[in-house]
Design an enzyme around this catalytic site. Structure first.
Site, PDB file in Angstrom:
ATOM      1  N   LYS A  93      26.042   2.119   5.511  1.00 13.23           N
ATOM      2  CA  LYS A  93      27.444   1.744   5.757  1.00 13.23           C
ATOM      3  C   LYS A  93      28.144   2.788   6.607  1.00 13.23           C
ATOM      4  CE  LYS A  93      27.720  -0.249   1.109  1.00 13.23           C
ATOM      5  NZ  LYS A  93      28.338  -0.050  -0.201  1.00 13.23           N
ATOM      6  N   HIS A  99       9.346  22.143   8.021  1.00 10.08           N
ATOM      7  CA  HIS A  99       8.865  21.508   6.789  1.00 10.08           C
ATOM      8  C   HIS A  99       8.280  22.629   5.914  1.00 10.08           C
ATOM      9  CE1 HIS A  99       7.277  18.714   4.020  1.00 10.08           C
ATOM     10  NE2 HIS A  99       6.674  17.861   4.825  1.00 10.08           N
ATOM     11  N   ARG A 149       3.352  11.770   0.461  1.00  9.10           N
ATOM     12  CA  ARG A 149       3.014  13.015  -0.222  1.00  9.10           C
ATOM     13  C   ARG A 149       4.240  13.823  -0.663  1.00  9.10           C
ATOM     14  NH1 ARG A 149      -1.071  11.592   2.643  1.00  9.10           N
ATOM     15  NH2 ARG A 149       0.553  11.030   4.099  1.00  9.10           N
ATOM     16  N   THR A 150       5.138  14.071   0.276  1.00 11.68           N
ATOM     17  CA  THR A 150       6.222  15.008  -0.044  1.00 11.68           C
ATOM     18  C   THR A 150       7.080  14.472  -1.181  1.00 11.68           C
ATOM     19  OG1 THR A 150       6.181  15.712   2.242  1.00 11.68           O
ATOM     20  CG2 THR A 150       8.081  16.397   0.958  1.00 11.68           C
ATOM     21  N   ARG A 188      14.886  14.798   2.929  1.00  8.66           N
ATOM     22  CA  ARG A 188      14.143  14.588   4.186  1.00  8.66           C
ATOM     23  C   ARG A 188      15.066  13.816   5.117  1.00  8.66           C
ATOM     24  NH1 ARG A 188       8.047  12.688   5.143  1.00  8.66           N
ATOM     25  NH2 ARG A 188       7.821  14.905   4.699  1.00  8.66           N
TER      26      ARG A 188
END
Ligand code: NCD
Length: 394
Positions: A84, A133, A54-55, A105
């Site tokens: 890396k 959030h 969703r986000t 995120r």
């Protein structure tokens, strides 16, 4: 000057209302299929170190709907230079010259604040560890306003489930407190709202959270007295779903709990199913940030009180409004009250193991004084509290 959205606490009530007003406008334009070219020459980068449906997709869809362009790193931990060993700070310093706005995120608490400090373009927190959030909260508050068609102030809202590791409920609890809702938490042992969130809600918003273990719970005399005094309800023998205007359910965040494979497989103390919903008021809404596991039964999906797919759908106009406002491409302007408290440096590690400051090298650990608590400081990045003697402060 641009600003970031790291925490829902960065937005005043008035600013949130402005975002909602613009989202209403975009929603109408989308319904009429009018093209909205507000971000024609802008590029948004989505930088996701954790899974998302969703986000990430709603942010990307929102930017396309605004006429902008998107570059995306969906599985950053594996596919980018992070694999890396590149630090978050270095990655941000690079991407800021590829995009006009970055949605991040990350799996570490406080990652969004660290990124914001190191970015020349706006950072939007799309979820940082178990911390916050904020854009989910904008969708949640907007859903409540749209479906209930009345003020959030004074509403009875239950937050159920994993309130410790779930970041959506931390931001939502602040957001509800900002709008003056009555907050009830229903969480199994070990999954209660963290103390630092509760303290902040009390000291900054003056809201006392009422805590329970089950949604249908026999109350002790002390609880009954407390509720009648504070909420002017009839004498309550039990806590029951019928008192709530909105019930917000979350899944157990298994990925954040080390070594645990299954929890509450058979009995969930806050399971919302048809039988329970039958006892609720006709206009009680059931919310969930999704994805759901077994805490929300499929037999209520057709019920008009099931609000979770609407929450997800509102993600488009809400995120369109936020992007356009942060990029300053609209007539309407917003003010972001980014926290600028007095900062204290300290050699000591943040006691939260999952704090970004314990993962990145070259990060100066900084703390702010926690309101109303003696010798207690809050990490500037992850917000978690720790007791620090004054002689330990530089
Ligand atoms: C939530 C999240 O990622 O915190 N999902 C979402 O963004 N809607 C909730 C969750 O994963 O449980």
């Amino acid at each position: 000057m641009f600003k970031h959205l790291v925490s829902i606490n960065d937005l005043s009530k008035e600013t949130i209302e402005k975002i909602f007003k613009l989202a209403d406008h975009y929603r109408l334009q989308l319904e009429k299929k009018t093209s909205i070219n507000k971000c024609k020459d802008k590029i948004m980068a989505t930088l996701f170190y954790e899974p998302s449906t969703r986000t990430r997709m709603s942010f990307e869809s929102a930017m396309f709907r605004l006429g902008g362009k998107v570059i995306s790193s969906a599985d950053t931990k594996v596919t980018s230079a992070a694999a890396k060993g590149e630090s978050l700070v270095d990655t941000i310093k690079v991407i800021q010259s590829y995009a006009d706005i970055i949605v991040l995120r990350h799996f570490k608490d406080g990652a969004a604040m660290l990124a914001a400090e190191n970015s020349d373009v706006p950072i939007i927190n799309g979820g940082d560890g178990a911390h916050e959030h904020p854009t989910q909260t904008l969708c949640d508050l907007y859903t409540i306003k749209k479906l209930k068609k009345r003020k959030i102030e004074g509403m009875y809202v239950a937050l159920c489930g994993d309130l410790r590791y779930g970041r959506t409920v931390h931001s939502l609890a602040y957001g509800l407190a900002k709008f003056g809702a009555r907050i009830f938490t229903i969480a199994p042992e070990g999954f209660e709202l963290p103390e630092y969130v509760e303290h902040r809600i009390k000291s900054e918003y003056g809201i006392e959270i009422k805590k329970y273990k089950k949604i249908d719970e026999q109350l002790s005399q002390a609880d009954v007295f407390y509720m009648t005094q504070k909420t002017e309800l009839e004498l309550l023998p039990r806590l029951s779903i019928e008192f709530f205007d909105a019930v917000y359910v979350t899944r157990i965040q298994m990925e954040r709990i080390k070594g645990v494979k299954t929890i509450f497989k058979h009995t969930i103390p806050y399971l919302i199913n048809k039988e329970l919903l039958n006892k609720a008021k006709g206009d009680t809404i059931v919310m969930h940030p999704l994805p759901r596991r077994n805490e929300l039964s499929y037999d209520i999906d057709q019920d008009k009180r099931a609000a979770y797919f609407k929450q997800a759908a509102y993600g488009i106009p809400i995120r369109m409004a936020l992007i356009a406002l942060l990029l300053g491409t609209t007539k309407s302007k917003i003010k972001i009250d980014q926290k600028q408290p007095e900062l204290f440096s300290l050699g000591k590690k943040c006691s939260n193991e999952n704090c970004i400051t314990n993962a990145e090298e070259n990060v100066q650990r900084r703390y702010t004084k926690a309101n109303g608590l003696l010798n207690t400081y809050r990490c500037f990045y992850c917000d978690q509290e720790q007791e620090i003697e004054s002689n330990e402060i530089n």
